[in-house]
Design an enzyme around this catalytic site. Structure first.
Site, PDB file in Angstrom:
ATOM      1  N   ARG A 140       0.815  -0.992   0.216  1.00  0.00           N
ATOM      2  CA  ARG A 140      -0.093   0.181  -0.058  1.00  0.00           C
ATOM      3  C   ARG A 140       0.876   1.288   0.002  1.00  0.00           C
ATOM      4  NH1 ARG A 140      -2.408  -3.370  -1.421  1.00  0.00           N
ATOM      5  NH2 ARG A 140      -4.362  -4.520  -0.640  1.00  0.00           N
ATOM      6  N   SER A 182      -9.917   2.465   3.551  1.00  0.00           N
ATOM      7  CA  SER A 182      -9.080   2.259   4.834  1.00  0.00           C
ATOM      8  C   SER A 182      -8.462   3.337   5.460  1.00  0.00           C
ATOM      9  CB  SER A 182      -8.149   0.986   4.560  1.00  0.00           C
ATOM     10  OG  SER A 182      -8.977  -0.109   4.200  1.00  0.00           O
ATOM     11  N   GLU A 252      -3.231   5.200   6.121  1.00  0.00           N
ATOM     12  CA  GLU A 252      -3.280   4.806   4.662  1.00  0.00           C
ATOM     13  C   GLU A 252      -4.016   6.099   3.896  1.00  0.00           C
ATOM     14  OE1 GLU A 252      -5.428   1.575   1.822  1.00  0.00           O
ATOM     15  OE2 GLU A 252      -4.415   0.886   3.629  1.00  0.00           O
TER      16      GLU A 252
END
Length: 256
Positions: A140, A182, A252
């Protein structure tokens, strides 16, 4: 060219000011600007940097010699439709993944173990093409600190409808309220949602912002959420998880 954007309507979390955004239609040096794409994973304050978005000249898909050349203003949904139509497999995880390919690449987006960098050959920046092997990327995140104009993907035949159904089902289990996706990255060997729940913050509300009752790692806006309330909850979760588990939750969502 300048375009005015109201982030309280444009961003997926529905928070932020009205701002002038530069529209980029040709490759050049725009180091003073931060690219925002469709603003699906960002939280914008009143003190944000200068923003820019890629224009229509970077919205394209070309297929040559078992490679897909995709402009980074292209939406992930458009690429998924192209793959379905042309029987291209292994990109089914793009189902219901919002945003443009620029954001997908920069964040190494995906779903659980599936991620876009598994299928990238190279990217195009103002300095030309850069091979995947020369890019620093992890789960990510990437160390790409310049604008990505195009991504080159490998072509593998065999679009899988069963995989598509599986990914759609996984996305449908996520909260449908306004959010930036998220909120935190999953720490190695753990799940951010579980940790937030363990410290008693699932459903915790501040103003119109809360950690979702459906999935604790989604910070959701029920209507009139503010930047300040969102940041308060993010900091609270990090503090409590650090105190109880000695784990540093890494955002995130990107905060400007």
């Amino acid at each position: 060219m300048i375009k005015q954007i109201d982030f309280s309507k444009y961003s997926s979390i529905k928070i932020g000011p009205i701002a002038d955004i530069k529209l980029i239609e040709e490759i050049g040096d725009y180091d003073d600007y931060t690219i925002i794409g469709k603003a699906n994973n960002i939280l914008v304050s009143n003190n944000h940097p200068k923003f820019a978005i890629l224009g229509k000249n970077f919205d394209y898909i070309k297929q040559e010699n078992n490679r897909l050349y995709v402009g980074c203003a292209t939406s992930s949904g458009k690429l998924l439709s192209y793959c379905r139509k042309n029987d291209i497999g292994h990109l089914e995880f793009l189902a219901k993944l919002p945003g443009t390919m620029g954001g997908v690449v920069k964040m190494n987006a995906g779903l659980k173990s599936w991620e876009i960098f598994n299928h990238i050959i190279c990217i195009k920046t103002k300095d030309g093409y850069i091979n995947k092997e020369d890019i620093q990327y992890t789960y990510r995140s990437t160390k790409i600190n310049t604008i990505v104009y195009e991504v080159v993907l490998e072509v593998q035949s065999g679009f899988c409808k069963d995989r598509l159904k599986q990914f759609n089902k996984m996305r449908d289990n996520q909260p449908q309220m306004a959010s930036a996706g998220s909120c935190f990255k999953n720490p190695k060997g753990n799940f951010a949602g579980r940790l937030i729940e363990e410290v008693g913050l699932k459903g915790m509300q501040k103003g119109s912002m809360s950690f979702s009752k459906e999935h604790a790692n989604f910070l959701v806006n029920s209507g009139n959420g503010t930047f300040e309330d969102a940041v308060y909850l993010i900091n609270l979760a990090q503090k409590r998880v650090k105190e109880k588990f000695d784990i540093n939750l890494e955002e995130e969502v990107i905060i400007y």
